[in-house]
Write a protein that holds these residues in place. Sequence first.
Motif, PDB file in Angstrom:
ATOM      1  N   TRP A  62       0.898  -1.257   0.044  1.00 37.87           N
ATOM      2  CA  TRP A  62       0.158   0.049  -0.111  1.00 37.87           C
ATOM      3  C   TRP A  62       0.756   1.352   0.114  1.00 37.87           C
ATOM      4  O   TRP A  62       0.576   2.306  -0.752  1.00 37.87           O
ATOM      5  CB  TRP A  62      -0.977  -0.051   1.292  1.00 37.87           C
ATOM      6  CG  TRP A  62      -2.226  -0.881   1.059  1.00 37.87           C
ATOM      7  CD1 TRP A  62      -2.349  -2.035   1.174  1.00 37.87           C
ATOM      8  CD2 TRP A  62      -3.211  -0.389   0.386  1.00 37.87           C
ATOM      9  NE1 TRP A  62      -3.347  -2.979   0.900  1.00 37.87           N
ATOM     10  CE2 TRP A  62      -4.210  -1.763   0.070  1.00 37.87           C
ATOM     11  CE3 TRP A  62      -3.908   0.336  -0.370  1.00 37.87           C
ATOM     12  CZ2 TRP A  62      -5.418  -1.946  -0.382  1.00 37.87           C
ATOM     13  CZ3 TRP A  62      -5.273   0.433  -1.087  1.00 37.87           C
ATOM     14  CH2 TRP A  62      -5.752  -0.638  -0.978  1.00 37.87           C
ATOM     15  N   GLU A  63       1.822   1.246   0.807  1.00 38.13           N
ATOM     16  CA  GLU A  63       2.479   2.544   1.116  1.00 38.13           C
ATOM     17  C   GLU A  63       3.452   2.756  -0.125  1.00 38.13           C
ATOM     18  O   GLU A  63       3.749   3.966  -0.611  1.00 38.13           O
ATOM     19  CB  GLU A  63       3.644   2.390   2.140  1.00 38.13           C
ATOM     20  CG  GLU A  63       3.190   2.338   3.646  1.00 38.13           C
ATOM     21  CD  GLU A  63       2.470   0.777   4.015  1.00 38.13           C
ATOM     22  OE1 GLU A  63       2.715  -0.151   3.150  1.00 38.13           O
ATOM     23  OE2 GLU A  63       1.732   0.632   4.927  1.00 38.13           O
ATOM     24  N   TYR A  64       3.503   1.969  -1.149  1.00 37.66           N
ATOM     25  CA  TYR A  64       4.367   2.050  -2.169  1.00 37.66           C
ATOM     26  C   TYR A  64       3.480   3.004  -3.334  1.00 37.66           C
ATOM     27  O   TYR A  64       4.138   3.954  -4.056  1.00 37.66           O
ATOM     28  CB  TYR A  64       5.060   0.571  -2.855  1.00 37.66           C
ATOM     29  CG  TYR A  64       5.644   0.797  -4.380  1.00 37.66           C
ATOM     30  CD1 TYR A  64       6.802   1.332  -4.212  1.00 37.66           C
ATOM     31  CD2 TYR A  64       4.708   0.758  -5.333  1.00 37.66           C
ATOM     32  CE1 TYR A  64       7.516   1.490  -5.805  1.00 37.66           C
ATOM     33  CE2 TYR A  64       5.451   0.654  -6.679  1.00 37.66           C
ATOM     34  CZ  TYR A  64       6.684   1.222  -6.895  1.00 37.66           C
ATOM     35  OH  TYR A  64       7.525   1.248  -8.097  1.00 37.66           O
ATOM     36  N   TYR A  65       2.336   2.505  -3.352  1.00 34.65           N
ATOM     37  CA  TYR A  65       1.337   3.075  -4.373  1.00 34.65           C
ATOM     38  C   TYR A  65       0.643   4.633  -3.673  1.00 34.65           C
ATOM     39  O   TYR A  65       0.495   5.340  -4.611  1.00 34.65           O
ATOM     40  CB  TYR A  65       0.428   2.307  -4.797  1.00 34.65           C
ATOM     41  CG  TYR A  65       0.764   1.206  -5.410  1.00 34.65           C
ATOM     42  CD1 TYR A  65       1.005   1.545  -7.070  1.00 34.65           C
ATOM     43  CD2 TYR A  65       1.490   0.100  -5.409  1.00 34.65           C
ATOM     44  CE1 TYR A  65       1.362   0.547  -7.883  1.00 34.65           C
ATOM     45  CE2 TYR A  65       1.543  -1.035  -6.005  1.00 34.65           C
ATOM     46  CZ  TYR A  65       1.884  -0.749  -7.401  1.00 34.65           C
ATOM     47  OH  TYR A  65       2.290  -1.831  -8.166  1.00 34.65           O
ATOM     48  N   PHE A  66       0.519   4.579  -2.491  1.00 41.84           N
ATOM     49  CA  PHE A  66      -0.431   5.694  -2.034  1.00 41.84           C
ATOM     50  C   PHE A  66       0.186   6.223  -0.690  1.00 41.84           C
ATOM     51  O   PHE A  66       0.791   5.458   0.081  1.00 41.84           O
ATOM     52  CB  PHE A  66      -1.785   5.098  -1.618  1.00 41.84           C
ATOM     53  CG  PHE A  66      -2.451   4.396  -2.875  1.00 41.84           C
ATOM     54  CD1 PHE A  66      -2.841   5.174  -3.927  1.00 41.84           C
ATOM     55  CD2 PHE A  66      -2.756   3.132  -2.848  1.00 41.84           C
ATOM     56  CE1 PHE A  66      -3.500   4.531  -5.029  1.00 41.84           C
ATOM     57  CE2 PHE A  66      -3.304   2.454  -3.780  1.00 41.84           C
ATOM     58  CZ  PHE A  66      -3.818   3.233  -4.984  1.00 41.84           C
ATOM     59  N   SER A  67      -0.246   7.422  -0.635  1.00 44.10           N
ATOM     60  CA  SER A  67       0.144   8.091   0.613  1.00 44.10           C
ATOM     61  C   SER A  67      -0.969   8.170   1.671  1.00 44.10           C
ATOM     62  O   SER A  67      -2.169   7.850   0.877  1.00 44.10           O
ATOM     63  CB  SER A  67       0.547   9.589   0.365  1.00 44.10           C
ATOM     64  OG  SER A  67      -0.193  10.431  -0.006  1.00 44.10           O
ATOM     65  N   LYS A  68      -0.806   8.232   2.811  1.00 42.01           N
ATOM     66  CA  LYS A  68      -1.848   7.992   3.787  1.00 42.01           C
ATOM     67  C   LYS A  68      -3.323   8.332   3.681  1.00 42.01           C
ATOM     68  O   LYS A  68      -4.175   7.826   3.682  1.00 42.01           O
ATOM     69  CB  LYS A  68      -1.092   8.265   5.099  1.00 42.01           C
ATOM     70  CG  LYS A  68      -1.857   7.359   6.489  1.00 42.01           C
ATOM     71  CD  LYS A  68      -1.524   6.073   6.517  1.00 42.01           C
ATOM     72  CE  LYS A  68      -2.130   5.505   7.832  1.00 42.01           C
ATOM     73  NZ  LYS A  68      -1.995   4.045   7.639  1.00 42.01           N
ATOM     74  N   ASN A  69      -3.308   9.960   3.418  1.00 39.97           N
ATOM     75  CA  ASN A  69      -4.614  10.563   3.199  1.00 39.97           C
ATOM     76  C   ASN A  69      -5.040  10.910   1.860  1.00 39.97           C
ATOM     77  O   ASN A  69      -5.679  11.774   1.698  1.00 39.97           O
ATOM     78  CB  ASN A  69      -4.426  11.822   4.116  1.00 39.97           C
ATOM     79  CG  ASN A  69      -4.710  11.702   5.616  1.00 39.97           C
ATOM     80  OD1 ASN A  69      -5.673  10.983   5.986  1.00 39.97           O
ATOM     81  ND2 ASN A  69      -3.745  11.691   6.437  1.00 39.97           N
TER      82      ASN A  69
END
Length: 309
Positions: A62-69
């Motif tokens: 998840w972290e590779y593709y998107f930032s948290k918010n």
Amino acid sequence: MWKKILVTGGAGFIGSNLVHEIQRMFPECDLIVIDDFSSGSFKNMLASHCDVIAEDLYSFQWEYYFSKNEIPLVFHLASLTDTTVVDERRQMQNNVEAFRKLLRFFSGTPTRIIYASSAAVYGKASGRNRIQDQPHPANPYGFSKLQMEHLAAAYSKENPQARITGLRYFNVYGPREAHKGKSSSMILQIAKQIKEGKAPRLFSFGEQKRDFVYVADVVKATILTAIKDCPVAVLNVGSGCAKSFNDVIQILNQILKTEAKAEYFPCPYPFYQVHTEADLELTQYHLGYIPEYSLERGIEAYFKSGWLF
Ligand SMILES: NC(=O)c1ccc[n+]([C@@H]2O[C@H](COP(=O)([O-])OP(=O)(O)OC[C@H]3O[C@@H](n4cnc5c(N)ncnc54)[C@H](O)[C@@H]3O)[C@@H](O)[C@H]2O)c1
């Protein structure tokens, strides 16, 4: 309304119909699909224009593709959808553990999450299915969906700022389901048999009833869940009306102008549901959802769409 929307399982049957409707309703919105194409097909996405991430959610970074918010709204529909798969590890990893990872990523954010549960959680129960009924999954698939509901309940407790809702879809039929083969709706399977001049094969004596719901109604309820931002944990999504397999043959005969007669054979399963029917009281109350398609109207619309044959 939303700058970005994520749809998992967007190459699948319901997911691709949802993608098309989102693009029609919210043309300005960035739409991202995650699908590993394990059962979905590019053919469902030919008329859509979105970023497609072809990855398995069970091992998704998840972290590779998107930032948290980054994503305010998620529709999570990806799932192993062949309900006859009895490999419990596969069902649980694909459906439950992939969902756990998704929730872990969004924890602490206000992201609105709407995920696909299933009427399969009712399993052994027969008759009108109400949310407050005791769930009784009869197979690993139904069990995995119930576990997803439990995870969502825990997530909700830990994230009181977030809204998360599971939708228990009943027997969905309509355009863009052909890739599902033997897992596709009975409407498509029976229609194909009739078209090929074969007698539709049914378990004796075709009187078992199902809540068949047209995919346009399912998409409507799914989008309404996001728009209404309702605080409810789980809702039924069906037509609210049970019809028998014999009814399906009769309606198809009318629409296709055929006179097919069923060939009955004994049901091989020790347990087979006799009657499913969505109680829509809560869905109507929270979403204002009223199904537009009776079985007759839905099959007619399906036929006219050109996706039935
Ligand atoms: N169709 C129905 O009648 C029905 C009824 C009840 C619930 N549901 C639920 O609705 C959702 C959509 O079902 P559908 O009928 O469109 O099925 P589908 O098989 O057409 O769609 C599922 C999609 O998810 C993808 N997928 C599966 N596992 C994945 C993974 N690990 N990572 C990424 N993508 C993955 C598949 O490639 C496919 O495109 C599912 O969650 C299903 O359990 C469907």
